[in-house]
Design a protein around this motif. Structure first.
Motif, mmCIF file in Angstrom:
data_model
loop_
_atom_site.group_PDB
_atom_site.id
_atom_site.type_symbol
_atom_site.label_atom_id
_atom_site.label_comp_id
_atom_site.label_asym_id
_atom_site.label_seq_id
_atom_site.Cartn_x
_atom_site.Cartn_y
_atom_site.Cartn_z
ATOM 1 N N VAL B 35 58.507 22.764 -49.290
ATOM 2 C CA VAL B 35 59.127 21.617 -48.509
ATOM 3 C C VAL B 35 58.670 20.161 -48.334
ATOM 4 O O VAL B 35 58.052 19.414 -48.348
ATOM 5 C CB VAL B 35 58.316 22.211 -46.863
ATOM 6 C CG1 VAL B 35 58.187 21.932 -45.863
ATOM 7 C CG2 VAL B 35 58.197 23.840 -47.471
ATOM 8 N N HIS B 206 66.458 27.250 -47.626
ATOM 9 C CA HIS B 206 64.831 26.438 -46.685
ATOM 10 C C HIS B 206 64.014 26.886 -48.155
ATOM 11 O O HIS B 206 63.952 28.153 -48.465
ATOM 12 C CB HIS B 206 65.144 26.886 -45.286
ATOM 13 C CG HIS B 206 65.863 26.465 -44.506
ATOM 14 N ND1 HIS B 206 65.965 25.543 -43.517
ATOM 15 C CD2 HIS B 206 66.949 27.446 -43.826
ATOM 16 C CE1 HIS B 206 66.548 25.475 -42.604
ATOM 17 N NE2 HIS B 206 67.531 26.466 -43.221
ATOM 18 N N ASP B 251 60.086 24.883 -43.427
ATOM 19 C CA ASP B 251 61.661 23.320 -42.986
ATOM 20 C C ASP B 251 61.992 24.289 -42.446
ATOM 21 O O ASP B 251 63.411 24.044 -41.540
ATOM 22 C CB ASP B 251 62.521 22.969 -43.891
ATOM 23 C CG ASP B 251 62.597 23.299 -45.291
ATOM 24 O OD1 ASP B 251 62.822 25.298 -45.062
ATOM 25 O OD2 ASP B 251 63.211 23.048 -46.187
ATOM 26 N N THR B 290 57.932 21.586 -40.349
ATOM 27 C CA THR B 290 58.899 20.155 -40.226
ATOM 28 C C THR B 290 59.722 19.956 -39.326
ATOM 29 O O THR B 290 60.627 18.993 -39.613
ATOM 30 C CB THR B 290 59.200 19.798 -41.886
ATOM 31 O OG1 THR B 290 60.068 20.590 -42.373
ATOM 32 C CG2 THR B 290 57.361 19.382 -42.473
ATOM 33 N N ALA B 291 60.483 21.292 -39.371
ATOM 34 C CA ALA B 291 61.838 21.120 -38.781
ATOM 35 C C ALA B 291 61.877 21.385 -37.096
ATOM 36 O O ALA B 291 63.263 20.566 -36.491
ATOM 37 C CB ALA B 291 62.676 22.214 -38.621
#
Lengths: 359, 359, 359, 359
Positions: B35, B206, B251, B290-291
């Motif tokens: 990630v 992802h 992510d 983190t998205a």
């Protein structure tokens, strides 16, 4: 609508196929009825596209509204429509029998429980509180014409009456019966299963029993106790719309918090048989102990209850995980063929196990 | 107290022993650092009876207090002393790096995170809010002199600095390193493990990555992916006092509710390796994406965020279960021998796997 | 750093200003120490910009790790950094004293509690489990130089020692003392307050006592028991960054579930004084009963405990709401002036009440 | 059974008696229908001992199963029998209208919602999932012959049809109508009430609206906004068996977590009017936002949603607390006399307020 009585001879159980889980001993019947007082009965609807039913479980044979077992609920995955869990969590007790049925018949069964409670307790909603019906469900839509809402209040009442007429410690009919009639599990025919474990505390024998309504799991992911995976012969490509209900009964004294810790381990048993608690599956556990009861008409201000020494609770965790795992295998092993809506069927795990092809 | 840097050569990973879980593809490093942005580093204390350490995990390399990833926590079994989870659940975001350490060093590490945050954000506790340090722990008492409280603020600061100096997408040192130095798992040497899974959503790649601090499980109950059980040669008869911390990074854009659903499936992975989430084991999962980020200094009243179509969330559930299971096996596979307090040791699973004796 | 001992003469209490809540009778001291065994002491740091401290609360004077009161925690608004609540919720018991302090000193106080527990229980982390320190906090940043992390382990140890040396049933020092030194409340000087209520059950006298660390509320929204709103003379325009900790003690036997229901009513008391449990305020309640204890070394498998008849629990709800409300007013009434960081001050409610200007 | 249509002329509202709460502006109708799309209608059963009904609330006028508003539920006190909350919490969305009714008619209304959903979505339980009916309730037993289970599926269907035929932004009939027909509140006649607050975010006007089914509170404890307590002339000595349902609607974009934080503040409003969330009262809040919708047939893997900047959420907290408080007063102010089972009645607050005797 014809109603099928409980099967005269019990279906073949998981252990008959060598499917056993864990190292703990079972109770004498390897069933939830190893917990004294617990009674189970089914009303099965078997009429063409109508392949569904009701399963009634009594924590004890007395007036549950007057004599409430300590209870707890745990939501592993809340994509489900069970009713009554909120009050169980707030008050730590149940006050009606537990009915299992198909998803869209929950309302009807709740009403039936309300009438059943009022009949026995005419003060409900008059001079005392109302009543919290406890109904749990799975979606049997792939085999049953669930839109027909075929389960009636009379069916629910019949299941309750049948359960009450059961002897203490009777065998539990398992497989494609009652609420389990139209259920599917890992692409196989699912349904009702049960298992129990024996525990010794302070030198006395106790039991924890589990009953499942098994309607979950993706085809190909069923995992047997020895680690082998078993897939149905022809893979159904319909997306999973399952669920599983796990009812735990015990005569070990526990408080609400402990009981919730114990029944949470239903998730372990489900994981062991190959589930990751899928999005579409309402995975719900409900537990009660017959060893702590709340008297609705209690007059004393302070009550005594008992609880297990928390240092010993791993025994109950292990029993819960093992019995849940085995109860699911029991449902699969015992399930008999059902021809449902539009001729839909599910293969029976017992056929594979009998002929030894895959496992 | 001498500090050991990250191992120059990575320990042998689970897949090197043929231990792989599930059907999904892994990320390029099969590590939480698949990630983008995630960084991990360890400070290991190795001095006689002191066999412990600190592991620092950065969700991204920027100022986490200013740029907070959406996060969630799930308590599988709350017999643990992790700090910071309450605010994560209320606000759905984290705002410091995550430190892992031994149980009794949590306070010291929390203070180190506070100082670290103040250094980068001088407005903390002055013109803006305070800061929520996130420290998670297991009890390494059987191998480490945990009463010595040997981890210092300087050790924690060194781990944070080391993590920051890591390159994006670096390999993660696993096994008997950092917080994993003195950990035990199913009677074997435990420690740090990691794994990841690849997912495709709307045509884009992802990842979901997991890092575990594995210190749980009763000897004899370890279950390999093929269903075999592996016991250590000589059974340690000390009662289990374990725990396991599972950190998930992704992510994939998720909101807090979805993230909590995903990380709950850590429990599936732990069940598959043989745990029933024992009473004495603090089994805690923490996840972040983190998205979706929260800007501490955001001025707009309404913010945009993204979430996954819930019909696709089973992919994440499966990835979470598989990566958790494999990360535990990774910790076991990578663990190297440690001689701890009073000469205590744990056998290494790799020795059995290398010689093929049991499995 | 000079430490101020507990005030020789107690501050003026809420009832001295006619501020009384509800219709129930108070205990003899109208304090949490009306619950036999409970002890409270403070270490106050008063040195220029350092205006903070530690408050220690002992549920009983014995070894809490060996003899654990049943306890529960309830998070009204989880924007806070208290530690230890997760295990309290899982195990339904506490095992250390409770320390209150400023937000950034939580780590230090946790470590102090760990050392304190090890000193009394050398088996911790060796032959028995680790220990769960219980530290709760508010942000005194507006008055105190919170970035200085001024509270030391020695301060925490001194507070613990002072509490232990208190007589059973002693008065509780309230106002700008201990952890309350730098706190603000509705724009006024806040701090420590206490109150209690008397209950009769099965003909015997019982008590429920509350202690608050009051550091919440927007200026202008304080609501007195008669409905009047009181604003500070000059409105501080800094955004609220408050919190409030509510500790409840009782000698009524309750199980964990009941205790959590009771302490949830802290939210009622806070609403009555004018709070809507603001976003930035960590509003946390912790409760324990001295009437149900868990023996760490218990050998029996089944234990007895007692609980209140749920039909009587409204008495406890009412006592909890009233005592919380009054304890906040007590903190405000008793608070004495503090000159803090950069000369910051807060007006004292007692000045307004003495001169009768606003109310 | 005769059904009374919605009152032609609206009952007198709380503000007509000078009862207003808080400092925020209301929406144009001071009603939940200030949130565009929301529709409310009632079917009232008024026939001797049968004094009950159904209230239908549509979050929007479209197909809710296809276009699901983000939703959340918060249980303040779970002594209640509402159904559907578990799935709302798991999936963060609702998918049927909300029906309010008496406690024992929940099953019937759930079945009606199931049929209503199937009629509009023939794929339910066939090629797509089942449906989660949302029914909330209070016990109107003191005035209504609740044991009669008088509410029929036809009544529920009529309420749903009536709501659909309402114009957008219509006035809401309040007082002794629909589910509120037989309700009691603080010893007075209770029922349906509503209120709203206006909010400006990023320069645009938004609303939060509340509708309550008010059936809670002990006689003598009702607290008006100016702090005065109002008791009914003759105190009814029956024990309280109440409940209150709080429905919140908003067009502010919120995610599930934020929505749950907001609706939790219903508890503040209830505390302000004099409740301590009594043991016997099922105090439940449900909220939804029309600004975030989940498309049941969404094909994209990643979706966009919006949320409020958490630094602004206090505005929503305040709006929720104020609107809940005022909606309860609205129910009391608007309630008209009802003669129920065995001639039971409740005094109307409006009589006291009109003549100014007590307040």
């Amino acid at each position: 609508m014809p109603s099928t009585p409980n099967c005269a001879e019990p279906a073949k159980r998981a252990r008959a196929f060598g499917l056993a889980c864990g190292r703990l001993k079972t109770g004498p019947r390897n069933a939830i009825t190893d917990v004294a007082g617990v009674r189970v009965a089914h009303v099965t609807l078997d009429d063409g596209a109508i392949q569904t039913g009701v399963t009634a479980l009594l924590p004890h044979a007395g007036n549950l509204y007057r004599d409430k077992p300590v209870a707890a609920a745990e939501v592993l995955n809340g994509f489900g429509k069970s009713v009554g869990l909120m009050q169980v969590e707030e008050l730590g007790a149940l006050e009606t029998p537990i009915l299992l049925t198909n998803t869209l018949s929950v309302g009807t069964c709740a009403t039936a429980l309300v009438r059943h409670a009022i009949a026995a307790n005419p003060d409900i909603g008059r001079s005392t509180a109302t009543v919290n019906p406890l109904v749990m469900e799975c979606n049997d839509g792939p085999l049953n014409d669930i839109q027909a809402l075929a389960v009636t209040e009379a069916d629910a009442a019949a299941a309750l009456a049948a359960a009450l007429s059961e002897a203490d410690g009777a065998e539990v009919a398992v497989g494609s019966v009652g609420a389990g009639r139209g259920m599917s599990c890992f692409g196989f025919k699912g349904g009702i299963g049960t298992s129990s474990r024996r525990l010794k505390l302070d030198g006395k024998r106790h039991h924890l029993g589990v009953l499942v309504l098994a309607n979950f799991g993706r085809p190909g992911e069923l995992c047997l106790p020895d680690g082998r995976r078993v897939a149905p012969p022809a893979k159904d490509d319909a997306p999973e719309k399952g669920s599983v209900i796990v009812i735990a009964a015990t005569d070990v004294p526990l408080d609400h918090r402990q009981l919730r810790r114990v029944i949470r381990r239903a998730g372990v048993g489900l994981a062991r048989v190959g589930s990751f608690w899928g999005h579409g599956s309402g995975d719900i556990a409900l537990g009660f102990t017959t060893a702590n009861r709340i008297d609705h008409d209690e007059r004393a201000d302070i009550l005594a209850l008992r609880m297990v020494n928390e240092h010993r609770i791993d025994r109950l965790f292990e029993a819960m995980a093992d019995a849940t795992q085995e109860a699911v295998l029991d449902a699969l092993a015992a399930a008999t063929p059902v021809v449902g809506r539009d001729g839909a069927t599910r293969p029976c795990l017992s056929d594979l196990l009998n002929f030894g092809s895959t496992p």
